[in-house]
Design a protein around this motif. Sequence first.
Motif, PDB file in Angstrom:
ATOM      1  N   THR A  75     -35.835 -10.420 -25.878  1.00  0.00           N
ATOM      2  CA  THR A  75     -35.176  -9.406 -25.447  1.00  0.00           C
ATOM      3  C   THR A  75     -35.449  -9.290 -23.745  1.00  0.00           C
ATOM      4  OG1 THR A  75     -37.051  -7.920 -25.826  1.00  0.00           O
ATOM      5  CG2 THR A  75     -35.068  -7.720 -27.276  1.00  0.00           C
ATOM      6  N   LEU A  76     -34.034  -9.145 -23.159  1.00  0.00           N
ATOM      7  CA  LEU A  76     -34.190  -9.175 -21.826  1.00  0.00           C
ATOM      8  C   LEU A  76     -33.667  -7.884 -21.064  1.00  0.00           C
ATOM      9  CD1 LEU A  76     -32.633 -12.800 -21.477  1.00  0.00           C
ATOM     10  CD2 LEU A  76     -35.253 -12.206 -20.950  1.00  0.00           C
ATOM     11  N   GLY A  77     -34.163  -7.564 -19.930  1.00  0.00           N
ATOM     12  CA  GLY A  77     -33.644  -6.441 -19.085  1.00  0.00           C
ATOM     13  C   GLY A  77     -32.335  -6.917 -18.675  1.00  0.00           C
ATOM     14  N   ASP A  78     -31.543  -5.926 -18.104  1.00  0.00           N
ATOM     15  CA  ASP A  78     -30.399  -6.274 -17.403  1.00  0.00           C
ATOM     16  C   ASP A  78     -30.396  -7.183 -16.418  1.00  0.00           C
ATOM     17  OD1 ASP A  78     -29.376  -4.506 -19.027  1.00  0.00           O
ATOM     18  OD2 ASP A  78     -28.524  -2.930 -17.447  1.00  0.00           O
ATOM     19  N   ALA A  79     -31.343  -7.165 -15.589  1.00  0.00           N
ATOM     20  CA  ALA A  79     -31.306  -7.836 -14.338  1.00  0.00           C
ATOM     21  C   ALA A  79     -31.755  -9.533 -14.927  1.00  0.00           C
ATOM     22  CB  ALA A  79     -32.776  -7.736 -13.408  1.00  0.00           C
ATOM     23  N   GLN A  80     -32.538  -9.352 -15.956  1.00  0.00           N
ATOM     24  CA  GLN A  80     -32.800 -10.913 -16.148  1.00  0.00           C
ATOM     25  C   GLN A  80     -31.388 -11.508 -17.047  1.00  0.00           C
ATOM     26  OE1 GLN A  80     -36.312  -9.283 -18.559  1.00  0.00           O
ATOM     27  NE2 GLN A  80     -37.599 -10.984 -17.816  1.00  0.00           N
ATOM     28  N   ILE A  81     -30.810 -10.665 -17.663  1.00  0.00           N
ATOM     29  CA  ILE A  81     -29.524 -11.190 -18.409  1.00  0.00           C
ATOM     30  C   ILE A  81     -28.774 -11.831 -17.157  1.00  0.00           C
ATOM     31  CG2 ILE A  81     -27.501 -10.613 -19.614  1.00  0.00           C
ATOM     32  CD1 ILE A  81     -29.274  -8.527 -21.225  1.00  0.00           C
ATOM     33  N   TYR A  82     -28.538 -10.929 -16.276  1.00  0.00           N
ATOM     34  CA  TYR A  82     -27.464 -11.430 -15.073  1.00  0.00           C
ATOM     35  C   TYR A  82     -28.042 -12.676 -14.603  1.00  0.00           C
ATOM     36  CZ  TYR A  82     -25.651  -6.526 -15.272  1.00  0.00           C
ATOM     37  OH  TYR A  82     -24.988  -5.604 -16.115  1.00  0.00           O
ATOM     38  N   GLU A  83     -29.583 -12.747 -14.498  1.00  0.00           N
ATOM     39  CA  GLU A  83     -29.893 -13.969 -13.843  1.00  0.00           C
ATOM     40  C   GLU A  83     -29.472 -15.073 -14.669  1.00  0.00           C
ATOM     41  OE1 GLU A  83     -32.131 -15.506 -10.837  1.00  0.00           O
ATOM     42  OE2 GLU A  83     -31.849 -13.263 -11.121  1.00  0.00           O
ATOM     43  N   LEU A  84     -29.240 -15.107 -15.888  1.00  0.00           N
ATOM     44  CA  LEU A  84     -28.755 -16.252 -16.681  1.00  0.00           C
ATOM     45  C   LEU A  84     -27.563 -16.843 -16.048  1.00  0.00           C
ATOM     46  CD1 LEU A  84     -29.293 -14.846 -20.227  1.00  0.00           C
ATOM     47  CD2 LEU A  84     -30.747 -16.349 -19.245  1.00  0.00           C
ATOM     48  N   ILE A  85     -26.864 -16.021 -15.554  1.00  0.00           N
ATOM     49  CA  ILE A  85     -25.614 -16.926 -15.172  1.00  0.00           C
ATOM     50  C   ILE A  85     -25.877 -17.766 -14.043  1.00  0.00           C
ATOM     51  CG2 ILE A  85     -24.126 -14.814 -15.954  1.00  0.00           C
ATOM     52  CD1 ILE A  85     -23.655 -14.274 -12.865  1.00  0.00           C
ATOM     53  N   PHE A  86     -26.855 -17.776 -13.442  1.00  0.00           N
ATOM     54  CA  PHE A  86     -27.041 -18.604 -12.224  1.00  0.00           C
ATOM     55  C   PHE A  86     -27.884 -19.718 -12.741  1.00  0.00           C
ATOM     56  CE2 PHE A  86     -27.113 -14.271 -10.183  1.00  0.00           C
ATOM     57  CZ  PHE A  86     -26.100 -14.788  -9.261  1.00  0.00           C
ATOM     58  N   LEU A  87     -28.150 -20.044 -14.056  1.00  0.00           N
ATOM     59  CA  LEU A  87     -28.558 -21.125 -14.717  1.00  0.00           C
ATOM     60  C   LEU A  87     -27.566 -22.282 -14.604  1.00  0.00           C
ATOM     61  CD1 LEU A  87     -30.773 -19.740 -17.356  1.00  0.00           C
ATOM     62  CD2 LEU A  87     -31.409 -20.410 -15.357  1.00  0.00           C
ATOM     63  N   PRO A  88     -27.979 -23.378 -14.549  1.00  0.00           N
ATOM     64  CA  PRO A  88     -27.257 -24.818 -14.429  1.00  0.00           C
ATOM     65  C   PRO A  88     -26.527 -24.762 -15.858  1.00  0.00           C
ATOM     66  CG  PRO A  88     -29.275 -25.263 -13.618  1.00  0.00           C
ATOM     67  CD  PRO A  88     -29.388 -23.949 -13.913  1.00  0.00           C
ATOM     68  N   GLY A  89     -25.288 -24.991 -15.797  1.00  0.00           N
ATOM     69  CA  GLY A  89     -24.652 -25.466 -17.340  1.00  0.00           C
ATOM     70  C   GLY A  89     -24.385 -24.150 -17.847  1.00  0.00           C
ATOM     71  N   PHE A  90     -24.567 -22.941 -17.169  1.00  0.00           N
ATOM     72  CA  PHE A  90     -23.933 -21.664 -18.028  1.00  0.00           C
ATOM     73  C   PHE A  90     -22.432 -21.257 -17.727  1.00  0.00           C
ATOM     74  CE2 PHE A  90     -23.604 -17.230 -19.031  1.00  0.00           C
ATOM     75  CZ  PHE A  90     -24.704 -17.353 -20.019  1.00  0.00           C
ATOM     76  N   SER A  91     -22.084 -20.808 -18.895  1.00  0.00           N
ATOM     77  CA  SER A  91     -20.480 -20.346 -18.716  1.00  0.00           C
ATOM     78  C   SER A  91     -20.022 -19.685 -19.813  1.00  0.00           C
ATOM     79  CB  SER A  91     -19.660 -21.654 -18.510  1.00  0.00           C
ATOM     80  OG  SER A  91     -18.009 -21.102 -18.617  1.00  0.00           O
TER      81      SER A  91
END
Lengths: 711, 124
Positions: free
Chosen positions: A505-521
Motif C-alpha cells: 500500500t502506498l500513500g498519494d505522494a508515493q503513487i505519484y512518484e511512480l509515474i517518474f519511473l522509467p518505462g511507466f505509462s
Amino acid sequence: MTVDLTQFHAAFFEESFEALDAMEAALLKLDIGAPDPELINTIFRVAHSIKGGSATFGFSDIASFTHSLETLLDELRSGGMPVTAAVSDLLLKSVDVLRVMLRAVQSKQPIDAQRVSDLQFDLEVTIARKRESIAAETARAPAPALTASSDGVPAATADAPAPGTEARRWRIHFRPFRELLARGNDPVRMLRELAGLGGLEVRIDIQALPPLADINPQECHLSWTLEVPGEVPEEAIRQVFDWAEGDCDLAVERVPPAPSTAAAADAAQSAPQPQIPADSTRSPAPQAAALEPPALTPAPASPSPSAQPRPEATLSAPGDSGSIRVSVEKIDELMNSVGELVITQAMLSQLGAQTEGPQAERLRAGLAQLERNMRELQESVMRVRMLPISFVFSRFPRMVRDLAQRLGKQIELKLTGEQTELDKTVLEKIGDPLVHLVRNCIDHGIESPEVRLAAGKPAAGTVHLDASHRGGNISVEVSDDGGGLDKTRILAKARARGLIGANETLGDAQIYELIFLPGFSTAEKTTDLSGRGVGMDVVRRNVKELGGKIELASEPGRGSRFTITLPLTLAIVDGQSVAVGSETYIVPLISIVESMQLKPTGINRLSGRGEVFSFRGDYLPILRLHALFGVEPHTRALDEGLVVVAEGDGRRVGLFVDDLLGQQQVVIKSLEANYGHIDGISGATILGDGSVALILDVPGLIRAADMRAAA
Amino acid sequence: MKSRTRSTPARKAGRGRTARAASPPRARAGKSGELTLNADCTLAQAARLKTSLGGLLAEPQTVTLDAGAVQRIDTAALQLLAAFVRDRRLLGHCTQWRGAQQTLAPAARLLGMEGVLELPGESR
C-alpha cells in the motif's frame, strides 16, 4: 577584396529562426475574417526578410518558396484576399516547412523537396484562384485604377495609386555611414526596392564626396533625400532599410503633396521625373492577370532587391533598436572576469580585516565600498545573461493548437509570468521538459469535450503555464483542469509491471512518484504524442541535471499540477561550505535537507549497506567524505562530527563532515573545462583566501557510494 | 579585375566600333583616353577601378568610359565614377559614355546620379 558571405550565415539562420517564431506567434493571433493589418505586416516582413537573405546567400530553394509565400501574403496585406482558416493553416504549414528548410541548409543536409514543392503548389494554387476570381471581376466591370477583390474590399493595383492617395508622400533622409558598403549593403538595391513600392523621387547629395584620389573605395560618402508618393505604409519603407539599421541615419517623415502631383486625377500620368516604375517582381496588376492564364509553376527566385547580408532587425519595429546582439561567449568571458574580481575582492577583504594601523579603518571602508560595487556589478552581469521565459513559452500556443486539433479536444492555453527571467543556459534546457509536461496535460489530463460536459465542466479545458521567482529560484508550474491522476490505474499498472508488490500500500505522494519511473505509462493506447513511457523519467532527470526539482500535486476530477523549481542560473550556486580535515567542500543548498549531530545510539551497521543512521523513521546510509576523497579528517568518530542529510535522485544520504563553515554564493568554475570529469564533483570554486573548494554533486556521490558498496 | 584600356571585348555588336578586334591594350592615358569597364563593377573590384580611373583623371583629351560590358554595378563603383567625372569637370576636362544604357544608367538613375555622371539622355 571579396565579401565572404559565409561569415553572415550564422546570423542569418539565427535571425531567421527568431523571425519565424515571431511569424508563427503573429499567425496564431490572427483573427480569421478580421485580421489586424499590423500582424499581417509583421508576417509579411518576416517572409520578405528571409527571401532577401536566402537569395543573397544563394539558398535558392528557400528564396523560391518564400517568394510564393510572400506573394500570397501580399494579397492578404492588400486586402485582396480574405484571411480564412484554410489560408491560416497554409501559412502555419509554411512556417514549419521554412524551419525544416533552414535547418536542412544550416546543417548542409538535403531539403525534403517533395514536401516543399507540395506546399508551394498549394500556395500557388491559392494565389492563382484568387487571381482568377479577380480576372473574372475585371472582365465584367473594367475599372482601370481600382479593382474590387473577391470579397468586395477595394484593393489598389500594384502600380497605379488609388485616387486620393497622392495626398500623402513620404520623405526619407537616408545618410549612410561610411561602413555601409563594406557591411554588404548596397543603396542601389535598397533604392530599387523602394522604387518597387510604387515610385520614387531621388535627390543625391555628393557634397561629402572627396576627390577621387582621397576616396576609400570601401566607404560610402553619399547621401540621399528620397520621396515616395502614394499610400505606402511607413513599415514598408522602413523595412527596406531594415538591414542597414545601425549603418545609416534614417528619417522618414510625412510631407504635404508635391505641387506637381496634387491633382489626384492624373496622378498616374503626371508622375514627377525621374520616376521609377514599380518593380516587376511585385504581384502583377489584375489587368495582366486577366489576359494571361495564372501560372501554376513555382515562380523562380527573383534576385531580391532586398538581398543584403547582415539580416539584422528583421522584425524590430522602428524605434525598437535599443538593443545589441552580443555573443554568449563574450558574456561568459565577462562573467568569468567578474568571478575573478569577486575572488580578488574577497582576498583583499580578508587582508583588510587583519590589517592594523592608522590607515586600516579607511582601508576597510574602501573595501566595504568595493564589495558593494562588486555585488552590483555581478548582479548586472548576471542580468545580461537573463532572458524572459517567454522565449520558451512562445512555442506553446502553436503546439497546443495542433495537439488539440489532432486529439479533438478543446483547449485554452493560459500563460502567465512570461516576463520572468532566468539564465539563458537554464532556459535552453527547460524547453523540452516543459513541452513534455504540456503534452501530457493535453493527452492524459484534459478530457474530451463530451466527458467534460458530462462532468459539469466547460467543454474547453485549460492548460496553465506560470512562471515566477521564489527566493533565489524560479518556479514553473504546468497545471490543467482535467481529470487528475488516476491513482487506481497507476497502482494497477505498477503492479502489473512488477514495480511494486501486489499487496503493497502506498500513500498519494508515493503513487505519484511512480509515474517518474522509467518505462511507466498509463495511456491506454500509445499515440505519437505520449504513452511510450519514455517521458516523465527523462523530464525529472533533465530537471535534476539543472539542479532543480519537480513536484506533482493532483486532485481527482480537478486536474493536476507539476511544479518545477530551478536555480536562476548555473553560473552561481548557493552553497553550504563544509570542512573535512584541511579541505573545504561546497554542498549545494538545494540538495540539503538538514544538518545534524548523530547520537551514538542512532548509528547502525547493516550488512550490504554499510553504516546507516536513523532519520525520521528511516535508515539512511552514511557517506564518509574523508574516505571518499582520501582526506585526513579531524575526527573519524561519527558522533563527534556532523552529518549533512542531502537528497539526490530521489534518495537521501548522510554526508559525514568535520564541521559546517557557512553559507555563501559561489561562482561555479567548470572542472571539466579546466581539469576533467570526476564523479561526485560538479565543479569548483575559489574561496576568499584563494584556495580551491570542490562543489559536491550529490546524485553523483550517491552513485559513487553505490559503486563502492557493490565493489 | 582587368580594367585595361579597350581590352575587354564589347558584348554588343553594332556599336559603331569593332571593340572585339584583337587590338593590343592601349596605354591608360592614350591619345584619346578610353576605359572599358569590366562586367563586374562592384565593391570587390572597386580598388582596381579607382586605380584605373586615377590614371585617366588628368587626361586632357575627352575620356570615353565604355560601360557596354557591365553586367553588375553597385554603389561603390558608381560613387567612384561620380567622383571621377566630377573631378575631371573641375579640371576642365570632358568625359563621355558609351554603352551605359544597358546596366549602368538604370542603376545610376536609381541613385539619382545621371546628372553627376553626365550620362546621355534616355534616347541614347
